[in-house]
Design a protein around this motif. Sequence first.
Motif, PDB file in Angstrom:
ATOM      1  N   PHE A 100     -63.257 -25.864  -6.902  1.00  0.00           N
ATOM      2  CA  PHE A 100     -63.433 -25.400  -8.289  1.00  0.00           C
ATOM      3  C   PHE A 100     -62.018 -24.461  -8.363  1.00  0.00           C
ATOM      4  O   PHE A 100     -61.264 -24.294  -7.182  1.00  0.00           O
ATOM      5  N   VAL A 101     -61.648 -24.044  -9.437  1.00  0.00           N
ATOM      6  CA  VAL A 101     -60.590 -23.098  -9.554  1.00  0.00           C
ATOM      7  C   VAL A 101     -60.783 -21.813  -9.741  1.00  0.00           C
ATOM      8  O   VAL A 101     -61.797 -21.307 -10.656  1.00  0.00           O
ATOM      9  N   LEU A 102     -60.168 -21.054  -9.049  1.00  0.00           N
ATOM     10  CA  LEU A 102     -60.144 -19.277  -9.232  1.00  0.00           C
ATOM     11  C   LEU A 102     -59.118 -19.256 -10.237  1.00  0.00           C
ATOM     12  O   LEU A 102     -57.950 -19.154 -10.173  1.00  0.00           O
ATOM     13  N   VAL A 103     -59.875 -18.475 -11.135  1.00  0.00           N
ATOM     14  CA  VAL A 103     -58.962 -17.791 -12.149  1.00  0.00           C
ATOM     15  C   VAL A 103     -58.812 -16.408 -12.072  1.00  0.00           C
ATOM     16  O   VAL A 103     -59.912 -15.639 -12.446  1.00  0.00           O
ATOM     17  N   GLU A 124     -50.502  -3.911 -13.316  1.00  0.00           N
ATOM     18  CA  GLU A 124     -49.479  -2.961 -13.312  1.00  0.00           C
ATOM     19  C   GLU A 124     -49.899  -1.418 -13.632  1.00  0.00           C
ATOM     20  O   GLU A 124     -49.074  -0.253 -13.584  1.00  0.00           O
ATOM     21  N   ILE A 125     -51.135  -1.092 -14.173  1.00  0.00           N
ATOM     22  CA  ILE A 125     -51.625   0.314 -14.445  1.00  0.00           C
ATOM     23  C   ILE A 125     -52.505   0.736 -13.256  1.00  0.00           C
ATOM     24  O   ILE A 125     -53.582   0.845 -13.396  1.00  0.00           O
ATOM     25  N   TRP A 126     -51.679   0.973 -12.146  1.00  0.00           N
ATOM     26  CA  TRP A 126     -52.521   1.541 -11.059  1.00  0.00           C
ATOM     27  C   TRP A 126     -52.353   3.071 -10.933  1.00  0.00           C
ATOM     28  O   TRP A 126     -51.493   3.515 -11.302  1.00  0.00           O
ATOM     29  N   HIS A 127     -53.284   3.529  -9.968  1.00  0.00           N
ATOM     30  CA  HIS A 127     -53.520   4.741  -9.893  1.00  0.00           C
ATOM     31  C   HIS A 127     -53.151   5.365  -8.365  1.00  0.00           C
ATOM     32  O   HIS A 127     -53.273   6.672  -8.328  1.00  0.00           O
ATOM     33  N   GLY A 128     -53.075   4.598  -7.624  1.00  0.00           N
ATOM     34  CA  GLY A 128     -52.811   4.877  -6.174  1.00  0.00           C
ATOM     35  C   GLY A 128     -51.572   4.262  -5.780  1.00  0.00           C
ATOM     36  O   GLY A 128     -50.250   4.581  -5.707  1.00  0.00           O
ATOM     37  N   GLY A 129     -51.499   2.832  -5.437  1.00  0.00           N
ATOM     38  CA  GLY A 129     -50.375   2.077  -5.068  1.00  0.00           C
ATOM     39  C   GLY A 129     -50.723   0.859  -5.898  1.00  0.00           C
ATOM     40  O   GLY A 129     -51.844   0.695  -6.522  1.00  0.00           O
ATOM     41  N   PRO A 130     -49.525  -0.146  -5.842  1.00  0.00           N
ATOM     42  CA  PRO A 130     -49.627  -1.440  -6.496  1.00  0.00           C
ATOM     43  C   PRO A 130     -50.907  -2.151  -5.900  1.00  0.00           C
ATOM     44  O   PRO A 130     -50.708  -2.515  -4.842  1.00  0.00           O
ATOM     45  N   PRO A 131     -51.727  -2.722  -6.686  1.00  0.00           N
ATOM     46  CA  PRO A 131     -53.054  -3.531  -6.033  1.00  0.00           C
ATOM     47  C   PRO A 131     -52.183  -4.840  -5.617  1.00  0.00           C
ATOM     48  O   PRO A 131     -51.370  -5.279  -6.366  1.00  0.00           O
ATOM     49  N   THR A 132     -52.427  -5.485  -4.599  1.00  0.00           N
ATOM     50  CA  THR A 132     -52.277  -6.685  -4.201  1.00  0.00           C
ATOM     51  C   THR A 132     -52.747  -7.706  -5.217  1.00  0.00           C
ATOM     52  O   THR A 132     -53.668  -7.392  -6.050  1.00  0.00           O
ATOM     53  N   GLY A 133     -51.869  -8.973  -5.435  1.00  0.00           N
ATOM     54  CA  GLY A 133     -52.456  -9.970  -6.106  1.00  0.00           C
ATOM     55  C   GLY A 133     -53.082 -11.128  -5.516  1.00  0.00           C
ATOM     56  O   GLY A 133     -52.877 -11.463  -4.374  1.00  0.00           O
ATOM     57  N   ALA A 134     -53.731 -12.218  -6.283  1.00  0.00           N
ATOM     58  CA  ALA A 134     -54.303 -13.236  -5.550  1.00  0.00           C
ATOM     59  C   ALA A 134     -53.101 -14.269  -5.161  1.00  0.00           C
ATOM     60  O   ALA A 134     -53.190 -14.957  -4.116  1.00  0.00           O
ATOM     61  N   LEU A 135     -51.864 -13.999  -5.676  1.00  0.00           N
ATOM     62  CA  LEU A 135     -50.772 -15.112  -5.203  1.00  0.00           C
ATOM     63  C   LEU A 135     -50.316 -14.843  -4.069  1.00  0.00           C
ATOM     64  O   LEU A 135     -49.890 -15.312  -3.216  1.00  0.00           O
ATOM     65  N   ALA A 136     -50.295 -13.274  -3.849  1.00  0.00           N
ATOM     66  CA  ALA A 136     -49.516 -12.850  -2.510  1.00  0.00           C
ATOM     67  C   ALA A 136     -50.753 -13.189  -1.368  1.00  0.00           C
ATOM     68  O   ALA A 136     -50.210 -13.329  -0.284  1.00  0.00           O
ATOM     69  N   ALA A 137     -51.956 -13.339  -1.744  1.00  0.00           N
ATOM     70  CA  ALA A 137     -53.058 -13.505  -0.593  1.00  0.00           C
ATOM     71  C   ALA A 137     -53.154 -15.008  -0.428  1.00  0.00           C
ATOM     72  O   ALA A 137     -54.019 -15.289   0.128  1.00  0.00           O
ATOM     73  N   ALA A 138     -52.342 -15.896  -1.096  1.00  0.00           N
ATOM     74  CA  ALA A 138     -52.687 -17.160  -1.111  1.00  0.00           C
ATOM     75  C   ALA A 138     -51.917 -17.948  -0.042  1.00  0.00           C
ATOM     76  O   ALA A 138     -51.859 -19.167   0.136  1.00  0.00           O
ATOM     77  N   ASP A 139     -50.831 -17.248   0.651  1.00  0.00           N
ATOM     78  CA  ASP A 139     -50.128 -17.826   1.812  1.00  0.00           C
ATOM     79  C   ASP A 139     -49.342 -18.823   1.412  1.00  0.00           C
ATOM     80  O   ASP A 139     -48.928 -19.780   2.204  1.00  0.00           O
ATOM     81  N   GLY A 140     -48.553 -18.589   0.251  1.00  0.00           N
ATOM     82  CA  GLY A 140     -47.898 -19.667  -0.293  1.00  0.00           C
ATOM     83  C   GLY A 140     -48.318 -21.001  -0.774  1.00  0.00           C
ATOM     84  O   GLY A 140     -47.291 -21.778  -1.101  1.00  0.00           O
ATOM     85  N   ARG A 141     -49.526 -21.088  -0.774  1.00  0.00           N
ATOM     86  CA  ARG A 141     -50.086 -22.463  -1.348  1.00  0.00           C
ATOM     87  C   ARG A 141     -51.004 -22.014  -2.393  1.00  0.00           C
ATOM     88  O   ARG A 141     -51.883 -21.278  -2.500  1.00  0.00           O
ATOM     89  N   PHE A 142     -50.801 -22.725  -3.702  1.00  0.00           N
ATOM     90  CA  PHE A 142     -51.309 -22.064  -4.885  1.00  0.00           C
ATOM     91  C   PHE A 142     -52.490 -23.077  -5.537  1.00  0.00           C
ATOM     92  O   PHE A 142     -52.982 -23.135  -6.429  1.00  0.00           O
ATOM     93  N   GLU A 143     -52.729 -24.126  -4.438  1.00  0.00           N
ATOM     94  CA  GLU A 143     -53.842 -25.129  -4.985  1.00  0.00           C
ATOM     95  C   GLU A 143     -55.131 -24.547  -5.354  1.00  0.00           C
ATOM     96  O   GLU A 143     -55.592 -23.600  -4.647  1.00  0.00           O
ATOM     97  N   ARG A 144     -55.784 -24.667  -6.260  1.00  0.00           N
ATOM     98  CA  ARG A 144     -57.109 -24.203  -6.750  1.00  0.00           C
ATOM     99  C   ARG A 144     -56.724 -22.863  -7.307  1.00  0.00           C
ATOM    100  O   ARG A 144     -58.080 -22.129  -7.482  1.00  0.00           O
ATOM    101  N   LEU A 145     -55.731 -22.140  -7.430  1.00  0.00           N
ATOM    102  CA  LEU A 145     -55.489 -20.849  -7.848  1.00  0.00           C
ATOM    103  C   LEU A 145     -54.650 -20.848  -9.067  1.00  0.00           C
ATOM    104  O   LEU A 145     -53.495 -21.392  -9.074  1.00  0.00           O
ATOM    105  N   VAL A 146     -55.341 -20.021 -10.138  1.00  0.00           N
ATOM    106  CA  VAL A 146     -54.264 -19.794 -11.095  1.00  0.00           C
ATOM    107  C   VAL A 146     -54.275 -18.083 -11.435  1.00  0.00           C
ATOM    108  O   VAL A 146     -55.672 -17.734 -11.433  1.00  0.00           O
ATOM    109  N   VAL A 147     -53.473 -17.723 -11.909  1.00  0.00           N
ATOM    110  CA  VAL A 147     -53.408 -16.032 -12.018  1.00  0.00           C
ATOM    111  C   VAL A 147     -52.917 -15.949 -13.672  1.00  0.00           C
ATOM    112  O   VAL A 147     -51.935 -16.774 -13.995  1.00  0.00           O
ATOM    113  N   VAL A 148     -53.589 -15.182 -14.344  1.00  0.00           N
ATOM    114  CA  VAL A 148     -52.932 -14.713 -15.543  1.00  0.00           C
ATOM    115  C   VAL A 148     -52.686 -13.446 -15.682  1.00  0.00           C
ATOM    116  O   VAL A 148     -53.289 -12.726 -15.045  1.00  0.00           O
ATOM    117  N   ASN A 149     -51.660 -13.075 -16.387  1.00  0.00           N
ATOM    118  CA  ASN A 149     -51.158 -11.681 -16.656  1.00  0.00           C
ATOM    119  C   ASN A 149     -50.496 -11.533 -18.089  1.00  0.00           C
ATOM    120  O   ASN A 149     -50.052 -12.741 -18.624  1.00  0.00           O
TER     121      ASN A 149
END
Length: 393
Positions: free
Chosen positions: A201-204, A211-236
């Motif tokens: 399935f696709v993770l959306v 960008e509205i963070w209150h401690g440090g910048p949260p990591t995103g799904a793209l950063a956690a994907a190890d450079g392969r983006f199959e089955r992942l889309v990020v919206v912002n």
Amino acid sequence: MMSHSRIARLEEFAFQRLARLLADVRPTAPGPDLSIGDPKGDPPAWLIDRIADTAADFKSYPPPAGTPELRAAIARWLNGRYGVTLDAEREILPVAGTKEALYLLANVLVEAAPAGPPPAVLMPNPLYQVYLGAAVMAGAEPVPLPADAATGFLPDLDAIPAATLARTRLFYLCAPSNPQGRAADAAYWRRALELARAHDFVLVADECYSEIWHGGPPTGALAAADGRFERLVVVNSLSKRSNAAGLRVGFVAGDAAVLADTLKVRRYGAATIPRPLQHAAVGLFDDEDHVAAIRRGYTERVDAALARLDGRFGAFRPDGGFFLWLDVGDGERAARTLFERAGVKVLPGRYLAMADAAGRTPGDRYLRLALVHDLATTLTAVDALVRHVDPAA
Ligand SMILES: Cc1ncc(COP(=O)(O)O)c(C=O)c1O
């Protein structure tokens, strides 16, 4: 009028429900509206000049795939923010705000099952209501995943039944989450993506509060994907980070095959972004100074509001976003009281959640406060809450 079963299954939108809840209440004083996450601060003043620069382009149809200039700016921003290498041509698609993209993605990704169990669309509960409407209108079964205090306000990924995963086409996952403001760490995103790949399935990932963070910048799904983006889309989008909700500029990034299908469908019916607005958006993606200033304003309000609340209503500091999620015992009753006594509008958590068979939702006890006004106005509303709503109720 023709009755349509899918449309009949669509809940009224949260703000219509709020209007009905408050219709017979006569407030004793005027007060601010903290019910909607609609930024009241201004975008940078130069935005208007950038729009005017290319106003002659309003005469032309905008390209459905976005201008190469905008795609490149989004790629620059994402690659810098998350340390990835996205291809601006194939892995980025500008959209007219994430709302339309979130809605359209269910349409793109859900194929009706001619026989057997219905396709499932997973979503946290409470949720952003568009996930629910998108799933219903695409003919899928929306499957709510509890995201309450017991699960740390994000769904427990290891509690999803195997039979549900087997029929899942799409998983909407919002982090930092609306309404609770919980960020996901890299391990969490990785696990969600692992499930998507294992069960096809696709993770959306809805990261519109990234960008509205209150401690440090949260990591995103793209950063956690190890450079392969199959089955992942990020919206912002620029709506929150740039106080530009009315510009209607956002993007979908990730799996090139999903983006190609989405563009194919978009060519038929989706809104395109006027060229001058795409040009202006490039300036916003390329500038972090205004984002830092906007973020500081939100953090100041979050901290000041929490200080006034002093632990009442189970108040906790969100990792991101501009909402407080407060346990007031009975959200609808508290919303009516607050409007009647102080004219302050807030949203009952119930309107942001799916009900179980007994009609209960994980939002029933909660109120959501959007800290979108200036500090003084925000504190007026928080003080009214402290004064008029009994924490023991
Ligand atoms: C969780 C979430 N996703 C998406 C959106 C849509 O934002 P936009 O369409 O302005 O990008 C919102 C807006 O409130 C939101 O709260």
